[in-house]
Design an enzyme around this catalytic site. Structure first.
Site, PDB file in Angstrom:
ATOM      1  N   GLY A 150     -19.013 -13.936 -17.634  1.00 38.51           N
ATOM      2  CA  GLY A 150     -20.001 -13.978 -16.548  1.00 38.51           C
ATOM      3  C   GLY A 150     -21.428 -14.032 -17.055  1.00 38.51           C
ATOM      4  N   LYS A 181     -11.851 -24.471 -10.670  1.00 37.24           N
ATOM      5  CA  LYS A 181     -12.518 -24.649  -9.380  1.00 37.24           C
ATOM      6  C   LYS A 181     -14.017 -24.922  -9.455  1.00 37.24           C
ATOM      7  CE  LYS A 181      -9.371 -22.131  -6.472  1.00 37.24           C
ATOM      8  NZ  LYS A 181      -9.158 -20.929  -5.669  1.00 37.24           N
TER       9      LYS A 181
END
Ligand code: ADP
Ligand code: MG
Length: 394
Positions: free
Chosen positions: A371, A195
């Site tokens: 992350g 995405k």
């Protein structure tokens, strides 16, 4: 970016507190499924042991509720694995914040799951001070949590007598700095995966720096939409077409390029049994799903990679989990393996692709942070690293 490094410190006879990332995947019975993180933490621990320090190691594991330590939260299986890898027993200390336990020079103990302590996630000062009082030297070796300000990643670094980066943290900082500050050109970024929404900031940041931005996977589908292509039933985010266009505009204004797929591999479903077809991108039908780049595109991308000076890679360019849609990612992995460029790669599925195609030995640096890796590349300040920087001069 200047931080003290463990390898530059004399640790003999000192009490050393290492915040590691030992958050390994476990099965339902608590067995360790994969121990890369434990192995990656060994160099710092060994350095301290070999040089006569009394070593305390802690980590988070899973998502405990603070103030509780359930059976699934315990680091006990990790103490066993660590002991096997170090060839010495590793005691597990529960309720360790207030001290009251002995560690001898040359000995290592594991301090129970730090996220079981009340105040850990909120970076509580009282908790951080108590933990800092346990040691002479605080070592942060947990790059994977460097983007979070918690008591063991941030607060303790402010109060410990000395705060430094461990071997793994130091290597991460060095590799990421090398890839982002004055990288050898051309600098090529590969951003793939599902995405755009999860990687929009990084796409925008990279668009301002890189010479070529290779987009792949569902992200490429959204870029294809933005360039007026029909993508049938493919995964994409039509609401982000404007953002994709903005990224291409930034690149264009800099005379840089976002190469889009010219051919693709399509199927009508995502499954191991799906029948794959290779077609030019203009021929994608209304029920087709684009699940990989085609061979022409692969060859083009491989050529870009072959001429790169530096490569930053996050995200596969296809549904590489199924072999019929793995060709593009495999070709790219092989191009990276053969390239002379310095390549830094990170991301959970990217690491899975590196393992699947056996190129780990040929990638310049594989980041352990998901992350944290992305946030570093986005140019964000990582609180745990900032806390070490603030202690560089004392
Ligand atoms: P990473 O974990 O390395 O950051 P992501 O989680 O962003 O990567 O994306 C990886 C996932 O994207 C994989 O599970 C892969 O199957 C999926 N993917 C790649 N290409 C496509 C595509 N064309 N359509 C749907 N999913 C895709
Ligand atoms: Mg992922």
């Amino acid at each position: 970016m200047q931080v003290k490094k463990l390898a530059d410190l004399n640790v003999a006879g000192k009490r050393v507190f290492i915040r590691a990332d030992l958050n390994v995947p476990q099965d339902e019975a608590g067995n360790i499924v994969e121990d890369t993180r434990v192995r990656a933490s060994l160099p710092s621990i060994k350095y301290c042991l070999d040089n006569g320090a009394a070593v305390m190691v802690t980590s988070h594991l899973g998502r405990p509720t603070e103030g509780e330590c359930r059976a699934e939260d315990t680091l006990a299986p990790i103490a066993v694995r660590l002991g096997e890898l170090l060839h010495k027993p590793v005691r597990l200390i529960r309720d360790w914040v207030e001290g009251g336990f002995e560690v001898k020079p040359g000995e290592v103990v594991l301090l129970e799951n730090c996220r079981c302590n009340k105040g850990e996630k909120k970076d509580n000062d009282e908790l951080a001070k108590k933990m800092a009082a346990l040691c002479d030297i605080y070592v942060n070796d947990a790059f994977g949590t460097a983007h979070r300000a918690e008591a063991t990643t941030h607060g303790i670094a402010r109060f410990a007598p000395v705060a430094c980066a461990g071997m793994l943290m130091g290597a991460e900082i060095d590799a990421l700095t090398k890839a982002t500050e004055n990288p050898a050109r051309p600098l090529v970024a590969i951003v793939g995966g599902a995405k755009v929404s999860s990687k929009l900031t990084i796409l925008k940041t990279l668009a301002q720096k890189v010479d070529q931005l290779i987009v792949g996977g569902g992200i490429a589908n959204t870029f294809l939409l933005a360039s007026g292509h029909r993508i049938g039933d493919s995964l994409a985010e039509p609401e982000l077409v404007k953002e994709a266009q903005a990224v291409m505009d930034i690149m264009k204004a800099r005379d840089a390029d976002v190469p889009l797929p010219v051919d693709v591999v399509v199927a009508d479903e995502v499954s191991a049994l799906a029948r794959a077809n290779r077609i030019p991108v203009e021929e994608v039908g209304p029920h087709d799903r684009i699940l990989d780049v085609g061979p022409k595109t692969s060859a083009k991308l491989a050529d870009i990679i072959a001429h790169a000076g530096t490569i930053v890679w996050n995200g596969p360019v296809g549904v590489f989990e199924h072999n019929q849609f793995a060709g593009g990612t495999k070709m790219m992995a092989s191009a990276i393996a053969h390239s002379d460029a310095f390549c830094i790669a990170g991301g959970g599925d990217t690491l899975a692709a590196i393992a699947k195609f056996h190129i780990a030995q040929d990638v310049g640096y594989i980041s352990t942070g998901g992350g944290a890796f992305l946030e570093f590349l986005e140019g964000k300040t990582l609180p745990a690293i900032a806390a070490l920087e603030a202690r560089f001069n004392d």
